[in-house]
Design an enzyme around this catalytic site. Structure first.
Site, short mmCIF file in Angstrom:
data_model
loop_
_atom_site.label_atom_id
_atom_site.label_comp_id
_atom_site.label_asym_id
_atom_site.label_seq_id
_atom_site.Cartn_x
_atom_site.Cartn_y
_atom_site.Cartn_z
N LYS A 10 -46.38 22.65 52.21
CA LYS A 10 -47.61 22.84 51.44
C LYS A 10 -48.65 21.77 51.82
O LYS A 10 -48.31 20.78 52.48
CB LYS A 10 -47.27 22.77 49.94
CG LYS A 10 -46.30 23.86 49.47
CD LYS A 10 -46.07 23.72 47.98
CE LYS A 10 -44.99 24.67 47.48
NZ LYS A 10 -44.80 24.54 46.01
N TYR A 50 -47.87 34.46 45.46
CA TYR A 50 -47.47 33.96 44.14
C TYR A 50 -47.68 35.00 43.05
O TYR A 50 -47.92 34.63 41.90
CB TYR A 50 -48.24 32.67 43.83
CG TYR A 50 -47.66 31.43 44.49
CD1 TYR A 50 -46.30 31.09 44.37
CD2 TYR A 50 -48.46 30.56 45.22
CE1 TYR A 50 -45.77 29.96 44.97
CE2 TYR A 50 -47.94 29.41 45.82
CZ TYR A 50 -46.59 29.11 45.68
OH TYR A 50 -46.07 27.97 46.26
N ASN A 117 -44.92 19.65 45.27
CA ASN A 117 -43.52 19.40 45.65
C ASN A 117 -43.22 19.71 47.12
O ASN A 117 -42.09 20.02 47.47
CB ASN A 117 -42.58 20.15 44.70
CG ASN A 117 -42.88 21.64 44.68
OD1 ASN A 117 -43.61 22.14 45.53
ND2 ASN A 117 -42.30 22.34 43.73
N HIS A 120 -42.23 25.14 50.02
CA HIS A 120 -41.83 26.41 49.42
C HIS A 120 -40.68 26.97 50.24
O HIS A 120 -40.67 26.84 51.47
CB HIS A 120 -43.00 27.41 49.45
CG HIS A 120 -42.56 28.82 49.15
ND1 HIS A 120 -42.41 29.28 47.87
CD2 HIS A 120 -42.18 29.84 49.97
CE1 HIS A 120 -41.97 30.54 47.91
NE2 HIS A 120 -41.83 30.90 49.18
N GLU A 131 -42.26 37.90 51.62
CA GLU A 131 -43.10 36.75 52.00
C GLU A 131 -43.31 36.65 53.51
O GLU A 131 -44.40 36.29 53.96
CB GLU A 131 -42.45 35.46 51.46
CG GLU A 131 -42.49 35.41 49.93
CD GLU A 131 -41.65 34.29 49.33
OE1 GLU A 131 -41.04 33.50 50.10
OE2 GLU A 131 -41.62 34.18 48.09
P1 DAT Z 1 -40.13 26.91 43.43
O1 DAT Z 1 -41.26 26.45 44.33
O2 DAT Z 1 -39.09 25.86 43.26
O3 DAT Z 1 -39.56 28.26 43.83
P2 DAT Z 1 -41.56 28.33 41.32
O4 DAT Z 1 -41.58 29.51 42.24
O5 DAT Z 1 -41.02 28.51 39.96
O6 DAT Z 1 -40.79 27.09 41.98
O7 DAT Z 1 -43.07 27.78 41.15
C1 DAT Z 1 -43.98 27.79 42.23
C2 DAT Z 1 -44.67 26.44 42.25
O8 DAT Z 1 -45.49 26.29 41.09
C3 DAT Z 1 -43.73 25.25 42.24
O9 DAT Z 1 -43.29 24.91 43.53
C4 DAT Z 1 -44.55 24.18 41.61
C5 DAT Z 1 -45.42 24.94 40.61
N1 DAT Z 1 -44.84 24.95 39.26
C6 DAT Z 1 -43.76 25.67 38.84
N2 DAT Z 1 -43.50 25.49 37.55
C7 DAT Z 1 -44.45 24.61 37.11
C8 DAT Z 1 -44.74 24.02 35.85
N3 DAT Z 1 -44.01 24.28 34.75
N4 DAT Z 1 -45.79 23.16 35.76
C9 DAT Z 1 -46.55 22.90 36.85
N5 DAT Z 1 -46.34 23.44 38.05
C10 DAT Z 1 -45.31 24.28 38.20
MG MG Z 2 -40.56 30.13 43.92
#
Ligand code: DAT
Ligand code: MG
Length: 139
Positions: A10, A50, A117, A120, A131
């Site tokens: 990212k 997303y 973080n 992805h 994707e």
């Molecule tokens: P991942 O990237 O571990 O698959 P995800 O798909 O649930 O996680 O979420 C996509 C991204 O959105 C994630 O990498 C960081 C952000 N994110 C997820 N949950 C969040 C939250 N509760 N507060 C802030 N950012 C969040």
């Molecule tokens: Mg995810």
């Protein structure tokens, strides 16, 4: 049976100069790189990528963050690579992600509305097919 996954470094990871370190970990684990391309996302592409998060409180900050700079888009291949890369990446929250993982070793909390973080990784065979189709339609 070999499978493929979509990995993104990212914008925070690219800006911090961690693209090489993250690629190194993917290769050191033994996965094969199928495609690696520095890309600038668009709102349309991110709305597809997303789509599961549309409407959540962090969705707008997430899109804004993903538009804040280039992303390194990667397709990697190997047996159980989807699960394997999620394991390399670590938990979503970089503060609690285990040491030894990409997020645990290299990530931290910043004063932003969305968690930054670094990476992805597709979370299922269905997601990876979807994707990879979004980021690399020719594959
Ligand atoms: P991942 O990237 O571990 O698959 P995800 O798909 O649930 O996680 O979420 C996509 C991204 O959105 C994630 O990498 C960081 C952000 N994110 C997820 N949950 C969040 C939250 N509760 N507060 C802030 N950012 C969040
Ligand atoms: Mg995810």
């Amino acid at each position: 049976m070999s499978e493929r996954t979509l990995i993104l470094v990212k914008p925070d990871g690219v800006k911090r100069g961690l693209s090489g370190e993250i690629l190194r970990r993917v290769e050191a684990k033994g996965y094969v790189l199928v495609a690696v391309e520095l890309r600038t996302a668009t709102p349309e592409l991110l709305a597809e990528h997303y789509s599961e998060h549309v409407g959540k409180p962090f969705y707008e900050p997430l899109v804004e963050f993903m538009l804040s700079g280039p992303t390194l888009a990667i397709v990697a291949e190997g047996e159980r690579v989807i699960e394997g890369f999620r394991s390399l990446a670590g938990a979503t929250d970089p503060t609690s992600a285990a040491p030894g993982t990409i997020r645990g070793d290299l990530g931290r909390q910043w004063p932003t509305k969305v968690l930054q973080n670094l990476v992805h990784g597709s979370d299922s065979e269905e997601s990876s097919a979807r994707e990879i189709g979004i980021w690399f339609p020719s594959l």
